[in-house]
Design an enzyme around this catalytic site. Structure first.
Site, PDB file in Angstrom:
ATOM      1  N   ASP A  90     -17.559 -12.851   6.987  1.00  0.00           N
ATOM      2  CA  ASP A  90     -16.108 -12.709   6.944  1.00  0.00           C
ATOM      3  C   ASP A  90     -15.685 -12.144   8.302  1.00  0.00           C
ATOM      4  OD1 ASP A  90     -13.511 -11.910   6.696  1.00  0.00           O
ATOM      5  OD2 ASP A  90     -13.781 -10.768   4.832  1.00  0.00           O
ATOM      6  N   TYR A 108     -14.465  -4.705   2.731  1.00  0.00           N
ATOM      7  CA  TYR A 108     -13.123  -5.166   2.399  1.00  0.00           C
ATOM      8  C   TYR A 108     -13.057  -6.653   2.716  1.00  0.00           C
ATOM      9  CZ  TYR A 108      -8.146  -6.006   2.300  1.00  0.00           C
ATOM     10  OH  TYR A 108      -6.912  -6.527   1.993  1.00  0.00           O
ATOM     11  N   TYR A 135       0.808  -1.225   0.000  1.00  0.00           N
ATOM     12  CA  TYR A 135       0.000   0.000   0.000  1.00  0.00           C
ATOM     13  C   TYR A 135       0.837   1.268   0.000  1.00  0.00           C
ATOM     14  CZ  TYR A 135      -3.504  -3.397   1.680  1.00  0.00           C
ATOM     15  OH  TYR A 135      -4.331  -4.483   1.834  1.00  0.00           O
ATOM     16  N   LYS A 164      -6.462 -13.734  10.498  1.00  0.00           N
ATOM     17  CA  LYS A 164      -5.766 -12.806  11.402  1.00  0.00           C
ATOM     18  C   LYS A 164      -5.458 -13.375  12.790  1.00  0.00           C
ATOM     19  CE  LYS A 164      -6.394  -8.478   9.041  1.00  0.00           C
ATOM     20  NZ  LYS A 164      -7.415  -8.303   8.015  1.00  0.00           N
TER      21      LYS A 164
HETATM   22  C1  PLP Z   1      -7.470  -8.688   6.538  1.00  0.00           C
HETATM   23  C2  PLP Z   1      -8.798  -9.097   6.020  1.00  0.00           C
HETATM   24  C3  PLP Z   1      -8.922 -10.022   4.965  1.00  0.00           C
HETATM   25  C4  PLP Z   1      -7.727 -10.552   4.208  1.00  0.00           C
HETATM   26  O1  PLP Z   1      -6.901 -11.328   4.982  1.00  0.00           O
HETATM   27  P1  PLP Z   1      -5.381 -11.593   4.483  1.00  0.00           P
HETATM   28  O2  PLP Z   1      -4.855 -12.576   5.474  1.00  0.00           O
HETATM   29  O3  PLP Z   1      -4.698 -10.267   4.521  1.00  0.00           O
HETATM   30  O4  PLP Z   1      -5.469 -12.137   3.108  1.00  0.00           O
HETATM   31  C5  PLP Z   1     -10.194 -10.411   4.594  1.00  0.00           C
HETATM   32  N1  PLP Z   1     -11.280  -9.939   5.203  1.00  0.00           N
HETATM   33  C6  PLP Z   1     -11.210  -9.054   6.220  1.00  0.00           C
HETATM   34  C7  PLP Z   1     -12.462  -8.585   6.875  1.00  0.00           C
HETATM   35  C8  PLP Z   1      -9.964  -8.588   6.656  1.00  0.00           C
HETATM   36  O5  PLP Z   1      -9.886  -7.694   7.637  1.00  0.00           O
END
Ligand code: PLP
Length: 399
Positions: free
Chosen positions: A223, A133, A6, A250
């Protein structure tokens, strides 16, 4: 040469070099910094946690990795058993992968194929949210809605396969009325939209989404890559409203190693379970179910449960509300707080220029983006350390 994320490489300031890290602290050559963003929200137990490190090293002494193609092992079996009992409802079927983006891709592939397996090939569309996102891979960019991350997609023109709506019930109902026969899933970051600007919305929207998904036979995907493991003050938002597919990443490994999981419920799993080989899920990341990641994830979940992390997060929220009470400034548009997340949104991104160095000089690592100044601290933070993070944020506006 490292190509950083970024960043315009030509103009980016030199990143701070970390020499050591322990607890909530990052150590550089001249400073000790509280990591107020938990390394992109993942390091919930802090750095160099003795038990996590031990789980990792003792597994490394057996084996670090074997593939899941034709092989299996105890760490992956134990982690999937643990997730099966730890997660709500019948979210029982764990498909592992190496990153959150890939795990969302897997969820979207599952949703699409779930209907293809039933001959419903018209269900090609995804319903998702404005400012969403979901990662930086192509389908997750398409499902996302953030020009700042995804503007390259403009090259392809508007997507015919994704609809974005605001988090408003009227828009939700309208979208289902108009598109229900073409939808295979609704994909959301539940309650808290992270990278799209720490936007918070009400659970009533998710309840209504669940009802409409049931009514029209559409799969609901949460997600929870960012929100999972307590960030909203709930263990998982899935504890409040049950999705058909849940994505975790994460904090799954306490920030030790990249790993993620797409967890399907019974209904979704059964949509693939058949005598027909073409109904199988054709996916298999090389490092899925990595033994080091599974061993450390297991220990991370164990700490989360045994040390009552939900009460730690409640305490973080209380202190945050207390410290931010009465904070107002004409440059500030809104202060938002939910669980272990606080965001100060300003009107003009220029207001935050220079903040990172200001915080560095006061012993805090922060990484504001666009018009958002936020903190998502490790849950092991002490009251004094948290107050330091929050006062630094407030002080910036009292100059
Ligand atoms: C960080 C994130 C992702 C992507 O995860 P990566 O391990 O960086 O590929 C997907 N969805 C959400 C809500 C996120 O915060």
């Amino acid at each position: 040469m490292i190509w950083y994320p970024y960043q315009q490489m030509k103009t980016m300031p030199a990143p701070y070099e970390v020499l050591d890290a322990e607890g909530v602290y990052l150590y550089t050559k001249d400073q000790k910094l509280i990591d107020s963003v938990s390394s992109w929200w993942s390091v919930i137990h802090g750095y160099k946690h003795p038990e996590l490190t031990k789980a990792l090293t003792s597994q490394a002494n057996r084996f670090a990795h074997v593939m899941l193609g034709g092989l299996t092992h105890e760490p992956v079996r134990r982690l999937s058993d643990k997730l099966q009992s730890f997660l709500p409802g019948d979210l029982d079927y764990c498909f592992f992968s190496d990153s959150g983006s890939v795990a969302v891709e897997v969820a979207l592939k599952m949703a699409l194929q779930y209907y293809m397996n039933q001959g419903q090939t018209q269900r090609t569309m995804i319903l998702s949210l404005e400012h969403a996102y979901h990662g930086d891979t192509f389908k997750t960019m398409e499902a996302g809605d953030d020009e700042d991350y995804h503007f390259v997609l403009r090259a392809y023109g508007p997507s015919r396969h994704v609809i974005h709506i605001p988090t408003e019930t009227a828009a939700l109902e309208q979208a289902f009325l108009q598109y229900h026969q073409y939808l295979n899933c609704m994909l959301v970051e539940p309650l808290l939209q992270g990278a799209g600007g720490m936007r918070m919305y009400d659970r009533s929207f998710l309840k209504r989404a669940r009802e409409l998904c049931d009514q029209y036979g559409v799969l609901l995907i949460f997600d929870e890559v960012a929100t999972g493991f307590g960030r909203t003050g709930n263990r998982f938002v899935a504890d409040l409203v049950l999705p058909d597919i849940l994505v975790l990443g994460k904090a799954l490994t306490g920030g030790y190693i990249g790993h993620a999981v797409t967890v399907a419920n019974q209904k979704v799993y059964e949509g693939f379970y058949s005598d027909d080989p073409s109904h199988a899920l054709m996916h298999g990341p090389t490092f899925m179910g990595n033994a080091l990641a599974c061993a450390v994830a297991l220990k991370s979940i164990q700490l989360f449960e045994e040390q009552d992390y939900l009460s730690k997060i409640r305490r973080i929220e209380e202190i945050t509300r207390r410290e931010m009470a009465g904070f107002a400034d004409p440059r500030v548009r809104e202060v938002r707080i939910m669980g272990g997340c606080v965001c100060v949104e300003v009107w003009d991104p220029d207001t935050l220029r220079g903040y990172q160095q200001f915080a560095y000089d006061r012993g805090v690592f922060s990484r504001p983006f666009l018009q958002y100044l936020y903190a998502m601290v490790p849950y092991v933070i002490s009251e004094m350390e948290l107050v330091q993070v929050l006062r630094t944020m407030r002080e910036w506006f009292s100059r």
